[in-house]
Design a protein around this motif. Structure first.
Motif, PDB file in Angstrom:
ATOM      1  N   ASP A  14       0.836  -1.198   0.000  1.00  0.00           N
ATOM      2  CA  ASP A  14       0.000   0.000   0.000  1.00  0.00           C
ATOM      3  C   ASP A  14       0.875   1.255   0.000  1.00  0.00           C
ATOM      4  O   ASP A  14       2.100   1.177  -0.152  1.00  0.00           O
ATOM      5  CB  ASP A  14      -0.987  -0.020   1.176  1.00  0.00           C
ATOM      6  N   VAL A  68      -6.853  -0.001  -6.270  1.00  0.00           N
ATOM      7  CA  VAL A  68      -5.655  -0.553  -6.912  1.00  0.00           C
ATOM      8  C   VAL A  68      -5.405   0.184  -8.227  1.00  0.00           C
ATOM      9  O   VAL A  68      -6.318   0.343  -9.040  1.00  0.00           O
ATOM     10  CB  VAL A  68      -5.833  -2.062  -7.215  1.00  0.00           C
ATOM     11  N   CYS A  73       4.045   3.044  -4.789  1.00  0.00           N
ATOM     12  CA  CYS A  73       3.669   3.356  -3.402  1.00  0.00           C
ATOM     13  C   CYS A  73       3.881   4.829  -3.067  1.00  0.00           C
ATOM     14  O   CYS A  73       3.049   5.440  -2.389  1.00  0.00           O
ATOM     15  CB  CYS A  73       4.463   2.484  -2.428  1.00  0.00           C
ATOM     16  N   LEU A  90      -3.402   0.477  -3.183  1.00  0.00           N
ATOM     17  CA  LEU A  90      -2.411  -0.558  -3.433  1.00  0.00           C
ATOM     18  C   LEU A  90      -1.711  -0.330  -4.762  1.00  0.00           C
ATOM     19  O   LEU A  90      -2.331   0.077  -5.741  1.00  0.00           O
ATOM     20  CB  LEU A  90      -3.069  -1.942  -3.431  1.00  0.00           C
TER      21      LEU A  90
END
Length: 169
Positions: A14, A68, A73, A90
């Motif tokens: 994440d 997502v 990140c 994510l």
């Protein structure tokens, strides 16, 4: 990926570079798993902010929200912090999970064909079963429509209802 299928399990980092495992949510939470093209675009920002604003409502129904995209990140962390987002974002930088969920597709933008994420949301129940698939999602009002589906999960579980929708909210 269709309604009634067992959701493929995966693990992705994440925005804080902590791993999220879908398998770890089985038996614990319903999951709204939504795929979006990239951070800091108007539609993606609206969608993420809307889900963040209603995260507590989803939590009352034992549901977590996970976004997502192929962004890394660090970009997710900047996006989250810039817009005050609370949902988990994510990083699917190699698009492996997007391919697994069949949302990595050829798109035409300004007459040019290229691969990208098709904005798609999966509502997964506590048993890991895909209960709803919403394709070609329009960001405005989407969180409210998904929330309605999540509220109905307990009733639907008893009745065995599953739905796939295209262009719905």
């Amino acid at each position: 990926m269709a309604c009634g299928d067992l959701a493929p399990v995966f693990s992705l980092p994440d925005a804080d570079m902590e791993d999220f495992s879908l398998a770890g949510e089985r038996g614990r939470h319903h999951v709204v798993l939504y795929f979006y093209p990239r951070d800091n675009t108007p539609g993606c920002t609206l969608q993420a902010a809307d889900f963040s604003d209603h995260e507590a409502d989803f939590a009352r129904h034992d549901c977590i929200i996970v976004g997502v995209s192929p962004d890394d990140c660090l970009k997710h962390a900047e996006f989250r912090d810039q817009h005050g987002l609370s949902i988990r974002l994510l990083s699917d930088s190699d698009t492996e999970v997007s391919r697994l969920y069949q949302v990595w597709q050829e798109k035409e933008v300004d007459g040019v064909k290229k691969m990208g994420v098709a904005r798609t949301t999966f509502v997964i129940d506590k048993q890991g079963v895909v209960r709803h698939v919403l394709r070609d999602v329009a960001p405005r009002g989407h969180a409210a429509a998904v929330y309605k589906l999540v509220k109905e999960l307990e009733t639907d579980n008893a009745n065995g209802n599953h739905q796939e929708q295209r262009g719905y909210a």
